[in-house]
Write a protein that holds these residues in place. Structure first.
Motif, PDB file in Angstrom:
ATOM      1  N   ARG A  95       0.844  -1.212   0.000  1.00 32.18           N
ATOM      2  CA  ARG A  95       0.000   0.000   0.000  1.00 32.18           C
ATOM      3  C   ARG A  95       0.866   1.244   0.000  1.00 32.18           C
ATOM      4  NH1 ARG A  95      -4.931  -1.491   2.020  1.00 32.18           N
ATOM      5  NH2 ARG A  95      -5.237  -3.712   1.720  1.00 32.18           N
ATOM      6  N   ASP A  96       0.215   2.395  -0.184  1.00 33.29           N
ATOM      7  CA  ASP A  96       0.976   3.640  -0.063  1.00 33.29           C
ATOM      8  C   ASP A  96       0.646   4.308   1.270  1.00 33.29           C
ATOM      9  OD1 ASP A  96      -1.408   4.954  -0.362  1.00 33.29           O
ATOM     10  OD2 ASP A  96      -1.109   5.370  -2.482  1.00 33.29           O
ATOM     11  N   LYS A  97       1.366   5.391   1.519  1.00 35.52           N
ATOM     12  CA  LYS A  97       1.292   6.056   2.826  1.00 35.52           C
ATOM     13  C   LYS A  97      -0.124   6.505   3.177  1.00 35.52           C
ATOM     14  CE  LYS A  97       4.528   8.788   1.396  1.00 35.52           C
ATOM     15  NZ  LYS A  97       5.463   9.862   1.177  1.00 35.52           N
ATOM     16  N   GLU A  98      -0.936   6.768   2.135  1.00 31.78           N
ATOM     17  CA  GLU A  98      -2.284   7.296   2.367  1.00 31.78           C
ATOM     18  C   GLU A  98      -3.201   6.254   3.019  1.00 31.78           C
ATOM     19  OE1 GLU A  98      -2.788  10.540   2.034  1.00 31.78           O
ATOM     20  OE2 GLU A  98      -0.667  10.502   1.469  1.00 31.78           O
ATOM     21  N   ALA A  99      -2.766   4.987   3.030  1.00 26.66           N
ATOM     22  CA  ALA A  99      -3.602   3.935   3.578  1.00 26.66           C
ATOM     23  C   ALA A  99      -3.798   4.085   5.091  1.00 26.66           C
ATOM     24  CB  ALA A  99      -3.002   2.572   3.262  1.00 26.66           C
ATOM     25  N   LEU A 100      -2.901   4.804   5.753  1.00 24.14           N
ATOM     26  CA  LEU A 100      -3.053   5.014   7.199  1.00 24.14           C
ATOM     27  C   LEU A 100      -3.850   6.289   7.451  1.00 24.14           C
ATOM     28  CD1 LEU A 100       0.440   4.263   8.815  1.00 24.14           C
ATOM     29  CD2 LEU A 100      -1.573   2.793   8.728  1.00 24.14           C
ATOM     30  N   THR A 101      -4.774   6.208   8.429  1.00 24.55           N
ATOM     31  CA  THR A 101      -5.514   7.413   8.799  1.00 24.55           C
ATOM     32  C   THR A 101      -5.364   7.620  10.299  1.00 24.55           C
ATOM     33  OG1 THR A 101      -7.496   6.127   9.276  1.00 24.55           O
ATOM     34  CG2 THR A 101      -7.286   7.010   7.039  1.00 24.55           C
ATOM     35  N   GLN A 102      -5.548   8.856  10.703  1.00 24.58           N
ATOM     36  CA  GLN A 102      -5.417   9.168  12.121  1.00 24.58           C
ATOM     37  C   GLN A 102      -6.444   8.403  12.956  1.00 24.58           C
ATOM     38  OE1 GLN A 102      -4.037  13.063  13.072  1.00 24.58           O
ATOM     39  NE2 GLN A 102      -5.614  13.306  14.620  1.00 24.58           N
ATOM     40  N   GLU A 103      -7.674   8.340  12.437  1.00 23.74           N
ATOM     41  CA  GLU A 103      -8.743   7.648  13.169  1.00 23.74           C
ATOM     42  C   GLU A 103      -8.416   6.155  13.287  1.00 23.74           C
ATOM     43  OE1 GLU A 103      -9.314   9.578  10.380  1.00 23.74           O
ATOM     44  OE2 GLU A 103      -9.697  11.327  11.658  1.00 23.74           O
ATOM     45  N   GLY A 104      -7.926   5.582  12.188  1.00 22.55           N
ATOM     46  CA  GLY A 104      -7.580   4.165  12.168  1.00 22.55           C
ATOM     47  C   GLY A 104      -6.482   3.848  13.167  1.00 22.55           C
ATOM     48  N   VAL A 105      -5.449   4.677  13.183  1.00 23.17           N
ATOM     49  CA  VAL A 105      -4.329   4.470  14.101  1.00 23.17           C
ATOM     50  C   VAL A 105      -4.821   4.583  15.546  1.00 23.17           C
ATOM     51  CG1 VAL A 105      -2.100   5.374  14.868  1.00 23.17           C
ATOM     52  CG2 VAL A 105      -2.606   5.248  12.422  1.00 23.17           C
ATOM     53  N   GLU A 106      -5.672   5.567  15.788  1.00 17.98           N
ATOM     54  CA  GLU A 106      -6.192   5.779  17.146  1.00 17.98           C
ATOM     55  C   GLU A 106      -6.990   4.563  17.621  1.00 17.98           C
ATOM     56  OE1 GLU A 106      -8.736   9.203  17.594  1.00 17.98           O
ATOM     57  OE2 GLU A 106      -8.281   9.306  19.732  1.00 17.98           O
ATOM     58  N   ARG A 107      -7.804   4.027  16.715  1.00 14.96           N
ATOM     59  CA  ARG A 107      -8.624   2.856  17.066  1.00 14.96           C
ATOM     60  C   ARG A 107      -7.733   1.674  17.457  1.00 14.96           C
ATOM     61  NH1 ARG A 107     -10.340  -1.195  13.989  1.00 14.96           N
ATOM     62  NH2 ARG A 107      -9.722  -0.214  12.023  1.00 14.96           N
ATOM     63  N   ILE A 108      -6.667   1.452  16.696  1.00 16.30           N
ATOM     64  CA  ILE A 108      -5.783   0.315  16.983  1.00 16.30           C
ATOM     65  C   ILE A 108      -5.023   0.528  18.288  1.00 16.30           C
ATOM     66  CG2 ILE A 108      -3.719  -0.891  16.156  1.00 16.30           C
ATOM     67  CD1 ILE A 108      -4.922  -0.597  13.378  1.00 16.30           C
ATOM     68  N   ASP A 166       7.677   2.703  15.439  1.00 16.69           N
ATOM     69  CA  ASP A 166       8.895   2.910  14.657  1.00 16.69           C
ATOM     70  C   ASP A 166       8.546   3.824  13.490  1.00 16.69           C
ATOM     71  OD1 ASP A 166      11.405   2.673  13.530  1.00 16.69           O
ATOM     72  OD2 ASP A 166      10.994   0.743  12.581  1.00 16.69           O
ATOM     73  N   SER A 167       8.991   5.077  13.574  1.00 13.82           N
ATOM     74  CA  SER A 167       8.609   6.091  12.584  1.00 13.82           C
ATOM     75  C   SER A 167       9.398   5.944  11.285  1.00 13.82           C
ATOM     76  CB  SER A 167       8.874   7.480  13.171  1.00 13.82           C
ATOM     77  OG  SER A 167       8.689   8.478  12.192  1.00 13.82           O
ATOM     78  N   PRO A 168       8.778   6.277  10.146  1.00 16.93           N
ATOM     79  CA  PRO A 168       9.570   6.386   8.923  1.00 16.93           C
ATOM     80  C   PRO A 168      10.399   7.669   8.965  1.00 16.93           C
ATOM     81  CG  PRO A 168       7.272   6.937   8.475  1.00 16.93           C
ATOM     82  CD  PRO A 168       7.349   6.528   9.911  1.00 16.93           C
ATOM     83  N   ALA A 169      11.397   7.755   8.078  1.00 15.47           N
ATOM     84  CA  ALA A 169      12.189   8.982   8.003  1.00 15.47           C
ATOM     85  C   ALA A 169      11.310  10.102   7.434  1.00 15.47           C
ATOM     86  CB  ALA A 169      13.400   8.756   7.121  1.00 15.47           C
ATOM     87  N   GLY A 170      11.782  11.321   7.557  1.00 20.51           N
ATOM     88  CA  GLY A 170      11.060  12.454   6.994  1.00 20.51           C
ATOM     89  C   GLY A 170      10.066  13.046   7.963  1.00 20.51           C
ATOM     90  N   ILE A 171       9.261  13.995   7.462  1.00 21.47           N
ATOM     91  CA  ILE A 171       8.249  14.611   8.323  1.00 21.47           C
ATOM     92  C   ILE A 171       6.891  14.559   7.638  1.00 21.47           C
ATOM     93  CG2 ILE A 171       9.766  16.107   9.693  1.00 21.47           C
ATOM     94  CD1 ILE A 171       9.253  18.355   7.739  1.00 21.47           C
ATOM     95  N   GLU A 172       6.732  13.548   6.789  1.00 17.50           N
ATOM     96  CA  GLU A 172       5.476  13.393   6.050  1.00 17.50           C
ATOM     97  C   GLU A 172       4.443  12.673   6.915  1.00 17.50           C
ATOM     98  OE1 GLU A 172       5.315  14.679   2.823  1.00 17.50           O
ATOM     99  OE2 GLU A 172       7.286  15.448   3.333  1.00 17.50           O
ATOM    100  N   LYS A 173       3.353  12.247   6.245  1.00 22.06           N
ATOM    101  CA  LYS A 173       2.213  11.671   6.957  1.00 22.06           C
ATOM    102  C   LYS A 173       2.580  10.512   7.903  1.00 22.06           C
ATOM    103  CE  LYS A 173      -2.514  10.209   6.275  1.00 22.06           C
ATOM    104  NZ  LYS A 173      -3.522   9.689   5.355  1.00 22.06           N
ATOM    105  N   GLY A 174       3.367   9.561   7.414  1.00 25.15           N
ATOM    106  CA  GLY A 174       3.724   8.398   8.226  1.00 25.15           C
ATOM    107  C   GLY A 174       4.420   8.809   9.515  1.00 25.15           C
ATOM    108  N   ALA A 175       5.365   9.730   9.390  1.00 29.02           N
ATOM    109  CA  ALA A 175       6.109  10.205  10.562  1.00 29.02           C
ATOM    110  C   ALA A 175       5.171  10.967  11.500  1.00 29.02           C
ATOM    111  CB  ALA A 175       7.266  11.098  10.122  1.00 29.02           C
TER     112      ALA A 175
END
Lengths: 91, 271
Positions: B93-106, B121-130
């Motif tokens: 998948r791409d980075k957009e597959a993660l959502t804030q609500e989804g992460v919170e639920r888990i 474990d964060s990805p590098a950078g300061i984009e959505k995943g991080a």
């Protein structure tokens, strides 16, 4: 450090250069952090204007927003070149 | 019951985030804590390799976020510690597959499952995943190398951690920051070729929670899929143990900051 090290002509230790450069850039980036987004662009535009009259580099221009009780102060400082040599800066 | 959430982040890539996440999670599990370590690097899964469970990944973090698998199905139980689990990142998948609500639920579900620690474990950078990896954190381990770009990026990340997290946005007590200096080479520091612990602490204005010496054992550990903290004979493994103990509140002096002793010949010829 061994005998061979003394024979080499040693420049300034690179770690101290790194520390000095980081000290400056980190302080500068912290001062603009959380500040208005237009600061870097304004800095560039001011550079264009100043360069019409004086030969300065972007490194010589510092912009700071200071928050003092109740109001904000926009501080701009320009380090002027020491002698009137021909302009050497280019963007 | 809520779990303590620790993000392992750095801004810059290749400084040792995944190595640190794996060792931190393992170290906490060795202390009897129930721990899950989550790979937030969607598209570039790697934590599974470092943890040595790459062939057991069936479902991943994104599958759970999107409701395609249950949390129980996706959690991979560590072979060495029964109270340690891995949640792998998706490869496809791409980075957009993660959502804030989804992460919170888990994260909430993991808390209900009785986990003491959730390591992100964060990805590098300061984009959505991080951003998502740090958003819910209570504590942050900022991994930094004694090198200019890494130090600058970690200062930027420290700024984001104190403003762009749930704690900061809800005006709660700020996130606890732990600075972890990795790939430290005392000989090069002594020669004036590398920033010292003190230099990095001064520039960033905070003290370190640990210093991990540069070590061949780190590569050997990742080659074999065993977190380096389990290599109890290595300096890096011992230094990670110390760091985990300090995070748990123990007071331990820093070790491995001096050059290992050299022979007379080596000293004479600067070998």
């Amino acid at each position: 450090m061994g005998i061979l090290d003394f024979l080499k002509n040693k420049p300034k230790p690179s770690a101290s250069i790194a520390k000095e450069r980081l000290r400056i850039i980190v302080a500068q980036e912290r001062s603009t952090r959380g500040g208005p987004d237009y600061l870097p662009m304004m800095r560039n535009e001011l550079l264009e204007v100043i360069k019409k009259y004086i030969c300065v580099d972007i490194e010589d221009i510092n912009i700071n927003v200071e928050h003092t009780s109740g109001h904000e102060v926009l501080e701009l400082s320009v380090a002027l070149p020491e002698s009137k040599t021909t302009p050497t800066t280019a963007i | 019951m809520t779990a303590e959430i620790i993000v392992v982040t750095s801004g810059k890539g290749g400084v040792g985030k995944t190595t640190t996440s794996a060792s931190l999670a393992t170290g906490l599990a060795m202390e009897g804590k129930k721990v899950v370590v989550i790979d937030f690097d969607v598209g570039l899964r790697n934590l599974d390799l470092i943890m040595g469970c790459e062939r057991r990944v069936v479902y991943d973090f994104v599958n759970v976020v999107q409701g395609e698998a249950s949390l129980k199905q996706a959690l991979i139980k560590d072979k060495r510690h029964e109270n340690l689990y891995v949640l792998a990142a998706s490869q496809t998948r791409d980075k957009e597959a993660l959502t804030q609500e989804g992460v919170e639920r888990i994260i909430n579900e993991l808390g209900e499952e009785g986990f003491d620690y959730i390591i992100c474990d964060s990805p590098a950078g300061i984009e959505k995943g991080a951003h998502l990896a740090m958003y819910f954190a209570d504590h942050a381990v900022v991994v930094v190398n004694p090198e200019v770009s890494s130090v600058r990026d970690s200062d930027r990340i420290i700024g984001l951690l104190s403003s762009k997290t749930r704690r900061a946005e809800h005006g709660k007590e700020t996130i606890t920051l732990y600075l972890l200096l990795t790939r430290y080479n005392p000989a090069r520091v002594e020669a004036g070729e590398m920033l010292s612990v003190k230099d990095v602490e001064e520039i960033l204005g905070m003290s370190v929670i640990g210093v991990i010496p540069e070590s061949q054992n780190v590569l050997a550990a990742s080659n074999s899929g065993v977190p380096v903290i389990l290599d109890t004979a290595s300096c890096a493994g011992k230094a990670y143990h110390d760091a985990v103990a300090r995070i748990l509140g123990e007071d331990r002096p820093l070790r491995f900051l001096d050059t290992p002793k050299k022979s007379l010949l080596q000293r004479m010829f600067g070998g």
